[in-house]
Write a protein that holds these residues in place. Structure first.
Motif, mmCIF file in Angstrom:
data_model
loop_
_atom_site.group_PDB
_atom_site.id
_atom_site.type_symbol
_atom_site.label_atom_id
_atom_site.label_comp_id
_atom_site.label_asym_id
_atom_site.label_seq_id
_atom_site.Cartn_x
_atom_site.Cartn_y
_atom_site.Cartn_z
ATOM 1 N N ARG A 98 26.676 12.815 -19.407
ATOM 2 C CA ARG A 98 26.945 12.431 -18.023
ATOM 3 C C ARG A 98 25.745 12.766 -17.138
ATOM 4 O O ARG A 98 25.364 11.987 -16.260
ATOM 5 C CB ARG A 98 28.181 13.191 -17.540
ATOM 6 N N THR A 112 23.115 10.201 -17.607
ATOM 7 C CA THR A 112 23.536 8.980 -16.912
ATOM 8 C C THR A 112 23.265 9.074 -15.412
ATOM 9 O O THR A 112 22.690 8.161 -14.816
ATOM 10 C CB THR A 112 25.040 8.753 -17.142
ATOM 11 N N PHE A 113 23.683 10.175 -14.819
ATOM 12 C CA PHE A 113 23.542 10.271 -13.368
ATOM 13 C C PHE A 113 22.140 10.667 -12.934
ATOM 14 O O PHE A 113 21.810 10.597 -11.747
ATOM 15 C CB PHE A 113 24.620 11.201 -12.784
ATOM 16 N N GLU A 162 20.570 5.216 -18.562
ATOM 17 C CA GLU A 162 21.817 4.781 -19.148
ATOM 18 C C GLU A 162 21.923 5.262 -20.595
ATOM 19 O O GLU A 162 21.011 5.037 -21.382
ATOM 20 C CB GLU A 162 21.897 3.265 -19.090
ATOM 21 N N ARG A 209 19.278 11.792 -6.586
ATOM 22 C CA ARG A 209 19.578 11.843 -8.022
ATOM 23 C C ARG A 209 20.111 13.214 -8.396
ATOM 24 O O ARG A 209 21.072 13.333 -9.141
ATOM 25 C CB ARG A 209 18.297 11.589 -8.834
ATOM 26 N N ASP A 256 27.220 10.096 -7.475
ATOM 27 C CA ASP A 256 28.682 9.918 -7.413
ATOM 28 C C ASP A 256 29.280 10.713 -6.253
ATOM 29 O O ASP A 256 30.479 10.689 -6.054
ATOM 30 C CB ASP A 256 29.319 10.337 -8.750
ATOM 31 N N ARG A 304 24.993 4.697 -10.023
ATOM 32 C CA ARG A 304 24.128 5.448 -10.930
ATOM 33 C C ARG A 304 22.697 5.113 -10.562
ATOM 34 O O ARG A 304 22.389 3.944 -10.323
ATOM 35 C CB ARG A 304 24.381 5.030 -12.383
ATOM 36 N N GLU A 346 29.893 -1.728 -15.691
ATOM 37 C CA GLU A 346 28.784 -2.051 -14.808
ATOM 38 C C GLU A 346 29.024 -3.437 -14.214
ATOM 39 O O GLU A 346 29.383 -4.367 -14.919
ATOM 40 C CB GLU A 346 27.519 -2.047 -15.666
#
Lengths: 818, 347
Positions: free
Chosen positions: A23, A26-27, A31, A479, A484, B259, B288
């Motif tokens: 995770r 990802t964040f 990806e 970032r 989120d 993201r 996505e």
């Protein structure tokens, strides 16, 4: 790229669960396409045991009751087992009560069919080592009884398959990703210890490599070469082989493996030559000669061109620079002296060559995206350390370095308030600072500004060439804060005085109209085949509509019309036995005129005879005038009144229309064109489409479609009764009705004068045949008269009507049919 | 006399009932009550009747006249009813199907596009349009995509020969090549070059990539982009717009998440995920759906906007992908085959 978790742990002490690390990646903006687990996970209370006895379970055919020695700590356990693939004396993994196997499977003391069991003998699948569940994992090599299983099994690893965005070439390496994760988890980043700092072990001995010259410095800004003598080539140690294998690389030999390892660690590609194989004892970085050849490591002969950069020895190319080495110069089992290349090549050059040759590699991928020239030497030293450690040897002189290394220095000044303004929400200054510094974006100075909060002078490291402006740091802060966590808000929407684009309005109205008239809206490909285009436009037009680089043959040209696609859709439905009659489409078409293409907005439709459709009640079939009605409506939506336009029959070898059954109006010189009527029957039939197909297309230059700027003004109309008169004229059969109508209207208007008004003249009957001379037809017109202020008397209308007839007789070739 | 009158009425009753058409009726009427009709003739005989009998007879005649009129009216009514019946024809069978074609249907991509445009129009966006043939400047350079960027490669982008001329597609420089736009972002550039901010546009349209056609790829496909340029536009505003769009489209419970990502024309850039539990045929928690970000200052500078004054965001997504998610369609080729069994499912 594949990133190994074990490997990452060399640089950052990650202890978070895998899901959380995934995770985090990802964040951070990478990806995670896949998470692959290999080897055994860390397993507590799972040890090596030996089966001492195996007896049938008294209450179950397929189970056995075994006595298993699990070593001094556990002693001998009674364990019920369902597997069949083992024998007394085999050593197997035993999960003792308290152990937790993958999938949160907790091992407890239990009773199985009345027989107590003190643990579980495990298969490879149960341990999470492999997918194979055929039976117990029989341990080879008789490991000591009681040994924790992780000491026996290959260590487990987790490999993240990560997509690295093109702005982050620094993250095409384990160190790069480790740096990101260290910032995210707020853990220190530990760099590998380097021993070699450029000091040579031997006095310079030019015999191994006499000279390095770079003849094409614009393609190769930096080239370094180190000589290592007396290495022993062999397989890499297990840890190195395992790491390479985990991320999908095949171990080759210790020197080649070190090169790959350092590339995957730092992102800097390296290449090792066998010094003996460098002809003339020299390295020349130059452009290839046209037609020069090299057999690359994959065994294929490559023909080079003069735009391609090679590393050559005194005689021939030995490497396609940055992309792949040649078979002729690589490190082999008998190599003793090495030349280690560590270089920087121009991205564009590498990319061009790679595309041109259809040849890529891990090295090439990194060069294409950008390798940091300021850390190149560090990578070379790191590789030298590892080679000396693993393959032995000593660093000999001379060390070559060709090219300049412009010192790197970059600072960005940004204020806390600026970042908050761009984000639209507040992040505390301390958190921002910590985030930036975690990424080694060190804050050199902090000054307190009067109005904008603290201003930071941030030093940008050389591997972050993507950071250049304050806005770039906004992204870094966000970032690490977590995208989120952007707080929710409402949309604010000030009204703008503007409306949808006229093309959008036209498409929308045309589609609404056609769908409202029972058409099915279709979408067809813009790109059509040359053969198809040839049916619709001239050869010269087809040339103009062609793409330079079509991908497939049947999609090579821009469509000049929507009809070809609609016909294809019709054919598809017919061939699938689906009744289809009315199809329409709106979209762009491309019309050639005098060697230029014009991109037009267009609306088109077709009406096919309903083939194979039976109806209990017959309806009149569509015909030319059905198409005319629809095309008139479409033209009107574009502001073109088709009634006022000259219509001419479509003739000629192209254009897909049936001669004598179709018409055209407008042309590109006017900015629009309309075509409608029957499609060429031979063409339609040869396509395999059954029956007659009527169609229409209206196309217009987008710039001709303008929003109506002035409102319509109301025009008053008369409430007085109308007077009607019919007049039939015998005219040449070839004459068009509208020509006669216009003539008659002109005569009528003159006859009426100012007395009252001619409201309309319309043809209402056409007759040809018995009672009329050969080559003649009768056209009957209905004339409507009205006065704005009074009821017309029969007498005054009769007078005018007589005048009209007299004038027709006198001035035209038409006969009045009584 | 009385007997004559009674007989007249009786005869009229029989005769009139047999009448079928209006001319027959008119003739019968004339025969009875016309100037030379039977009743008229009888009335003319009144003079010959003795004076004392006249009132009674007069009354009798009037009664007869009334009865005849009644008979005539009823005959006319039945003729009118017969005529109406003839005009109407037999009763319909309402269960038979209509032999007419119809109704027409909108393409699913049109439905999705129009729905998105409606949602965006409510918050002040207008629909913009631009050419599908573009020049390198509008498709790449103005969007901060450098000349050596892989997206510009002839391997991924359809180009036209250097000799190709497009009369109504403007180029920035004479040397640049024409191509088929790889995204609708070129509309952003053309819109910004047309006039000063504020701008709120949504630009749906066809785009092209040089790609193999399979279940998820198509040589041409559709995108939809939003661009907002104004003063003090923030990342938070962008997130608010996306939350609004997808809550409108898929229901209030729908969530979006960002993201970090990279696009050359936005900074910061994000990929947008959609909570997907309630979508058909999706088994993931997040999927996505598009890309977005804050317009890069370089892009603003290129179109002559002062990046110190103006800020903005852009969002883009694939329409086919959205339609596939909304309707549970699993093959992109259905959109371009136009099988009526497909097209009729959505409108």
């Amino acid at each position: 790229m594949k990133i190994s978790l074990n490997w990452l742990r060399d640089y950052v002490a990650l202890d978070a669960p895998v899901e959380e690390i995934s995770r985090a990646i990802t964040f951070l903006g990478f990806e995670v396409e896949n998470v692959i687990r290999t080897g055994a996970p860390a397993l507590r209370d799972v040890v090596v045991g030996e089966v001492l006895a195996r007896d049938k379970h008294p209450n179950a055919d397929k189970l056995s009751v075994c006595q298993v020695d699990v070593g001094p700590a556990g002693g001998v356990k009674t364990i019920v087992c369902g597997a069949q693939n083992y024998q007394v004396g085999d050593r197997v993994p035993v999960a003792l009560p308290g152990a937790v196997l993958p999938g949160d499977f907790v091992i407890k003391q239990s009773k199985i069919r009345g027989q107590s069991s003190d643990g579980m003998m495990c298969s490879a699948k149960e341990l999470g080592v492999a997918e194979d569940a055929a039976g117990l994992l029989i341990l080879g090599g008789r490991p000591a009884i009681g040994t924790p299983i992780n000491q026996v099994l290959p260590p487990g690893d987790v490999v993240f398959d990560i997509e690295i965005t093109p702005n982050r070439p620094d993250c095409l390496s384990h160190l790069g990703i480790a740096r990101e994760l260290s910032a995210w988890f707020k853990l220190p980043l530990i760099y590998p210890q380097e021993k070699f700092r450029g000091d040579l072990d031997d006095a310079p001995d030019p015999s191994a490599l006499r000279n390095v010259s770079v003849l094409s410095p614009e393609d190769c800004p930096l080239y370094t070469a180190h000589i290592i003598k007396g290495v022993k080539i062999g397989p890499s140690p297990e840890w190195l082989q395992r790491r390479l294998a985990a991320v999908g690389l095949r171990p080759i030999n210790n020197v080649v493996d070190v090169g790959n390892y350092v590339m995957l660690e730092t992102g800097q590609p390296l290449h090792a030559f066998d010094a003996r194989k460098l002809g003339g004892g020299e390295i020349v970085v130059r452009r290839a000669a046209d037609g020069e050849k090299i057999v690359t490591l994959d065994g294929k002969e490559r023909v080079l061109t003069s735009r391609m950069l090679v590393i050559a020895d005194g005689h021939r190319p030995v490497v396609i620079a940055g992309i792949m080495g040649g078979e002729n110069s690589g490190v082999g089992d008998d190599t003793v002296d090495l030349v280690l290349e560590c270089a920087i090549f121009r991205r564009q050059s590498i990319r061009w060559t790679s595309r041109r040759l259809g040849l890529s590699s891990d090295s090439c991928y990194r060069y294409e995206r950008g390798v940091d020239p300021h850390t190149a030497l560090e990578a070379a030293y790191r590789a030298i350390d590892l080679i000396l450690e693993i393959a032995g040897g000593r660093v000999s002189g001379p060390a070559y370095r060709v090219g300049s290394d412009v010192p790197w220095r970059r600072e960005i000044v940004v204020t806390h308030d600026y970042i908050c303004e761009k984000l639209g929400f507040d992040i505390p200054a301390d958190e921002m600072r910590a985030g930036l510094e975690g990424l080694e974006l060190s804050i050199e100075r902090e000054e307190l500004t009067e109005a904008r909060g603290p201003a930071w002078t941030v030093t940008i490291p050389s591997w972050r060439d993507d950071l250049d402006r304050p806005i770039d740091l906004v992204e870094e802060v966000l970032r690490l804060h977590g995208t989120d966590k952007i707080p929710a808000a409402v949309v604010t929407a000030p009204g703008l005085i503007a409306d949808d684009d006229p093309v959008v309005l036209f498409n929308r109205r045309a589609t609404d109209y056609l769908v409202g008239h029972d058409f099915h809206e279709c979408l067809n490909y813009t790109l059509r085949s040359a053969r198809e285009i040839g049916t619709w436009v001239s050869e010269t037009a087809a040339v103009e509509l062609a793409l330079a680089n079509p991908f497939v043959d049947d999609q090579s040209h821009l469509r000049p019309s929507l009809i070809m696609g609609l016909l294809e859709s019709l054919k598809l439905n017919q061939s699938r036995g689906v009744p289809a009659s009315r199809l329409c489409e709106t979209g762009r078409v491309f019309i050639e005129r005098n060697g230029q293409n014009f991109e037009c907005a267009a609306a088109g439709f077709l009406i096919a005879e309903p083939i194979g459709e039976k109806a209990w009640l017959k309806r009149p079939a569509a015909d030319f005038y059905t198409a005319k009605k629809y095309i008139g409506a479409l033209a009107a939506m574009a502001g073109v009144d088709l009634v006022r336009q000259a219509l001419s029959p479509i003739a000629g070898p192209y254009y897909g229309w049936q001669e004598g059954q179709s018409a055209t109006a407008g042309e590109m010189a006017q900015g629009w064109t309309a075509r409608f009527g029957l499609l060429s029957l031979p063409m339609v039939t040869s396509m395999g489409v059954e029956g007659k197909v009527y169609a229409g297309i209206f196309a217009i230059l987008p710039e001709k479609l303008t929003a109506e700027t002035t409102r319509r003004r109301y025009v008053e109309f008369s409430l007085q009764p109308a007077a009607f008169r019919d007049l039939a004229l015998v005219v040449d059969a070839a004459v068009h009705a509208d020509e006669v109508r216009k003539g008659l209207a002109k005569i009528t208007r003159t006859a009426v004068g100012g007395a009252f008004v001619l409201e309309s003249v319309e043809a209402f009957d056409v007759y040809q045949g018995q009672g009329l001379p050969e080559g003649k037809k009768s056209l009957a017109f209905s004339l409507v008269f009205r006065s704005p202020e009074r009821t017309l008397t029969d007498d005054e209308v009769n007078v005018v009507f007589q005048k009209i007839q007299d004038e027709v007789a006198k001035t035209t070739s038409w006969q009045i049919r009584k | 006399m009385q007997a004559t009158l009674t007989a007249l009425v009786a005869k009229a009753q029989t005769d009139l009932a047999a009448l079928k058409t209006r001319p027959e009726f008119e003739a019968a009427k004339a025969r009875l009550v016309g100037p030379n009709g039977e009743l008229t003739l009888l009335m003319k005989q009144m003079g010959a009747v003795p004076k004392e009998d006249r009132p009674a007879l007069g009354k009798l005649i009037n009664e007869t006249k009334g009865r005849l009129q009644g008979l005539l009216d009823s005959a006319l009514r039945s003729i009118a009813a017969r005529e109406l019946q003839a005009q109407l024809g037999p009763e319909v069978d309402p269960t038979l199907p209509s032999p007419d074609a119809g109704p027409g249907t909108y393409h699913p991509l049109t439905l999705v596009r129009e729905e998105m445009c409606r949602i965006l129009r409510k918050v002040g966006f207008i629909v913009a349009d631009g050419p599908e043939v573009e020049s390198e400047y509008y498709c790449f350079d103005a969007l901060n995509t450098p000349a050596d960027h892989p997206a510009r490669d002839a391997q991924d982008t359809f180009y036209f020969p250097e000799t190709a001329r497009f009369g109504n597609v403007s180029k920035k420089t004479p040397e640049e090549k024409y191509l088929l736009r790889t995204h609708t972002s070129s509309v952003q550039i053309r819109t910004m070059l047309k006039g000063p901010p504020p701008i709120r546009i949504v630009s749906p349209g066809r785009t092209y990539r040089r790609d193999t056609t399979d279940a998820t790829h198509s040589a041409n496909f559709h995108q939809l982009e939003c661009l907002c340029v104004d003063k003090n536009v923030t990342v938070r505003d962008l997130k608010a717009l996306l939350d609004y769009i997808f809550a409108s489209l898929l229901g209030r419970e729908t969530k979006t998440r960002f993201r970090p990502h990279y696009f050359s024309y936005t900074e910061p850039s994000f990929e947008v995920d959609l909570s997907a539990k309630h979508l058909p045929k999706v088994r993931k928690e997040w999927i996505e759906i598009g890309g977005c970000g804050m317009v890069d200052p370089v892009v603003f500078a290129g179109v002559g906007y002062d990046p110190e004054v103006w800020s903005g965001y852009a969002f883009g997504m694939g329409l086919e992908r959205l339609a596939m998610l909304l309707y549970g369609i699993d093959d992109i080729r259905h959109f371009y085959q136009n099988d009526l069994r497909f097209l009729k499912q959505f409108a």
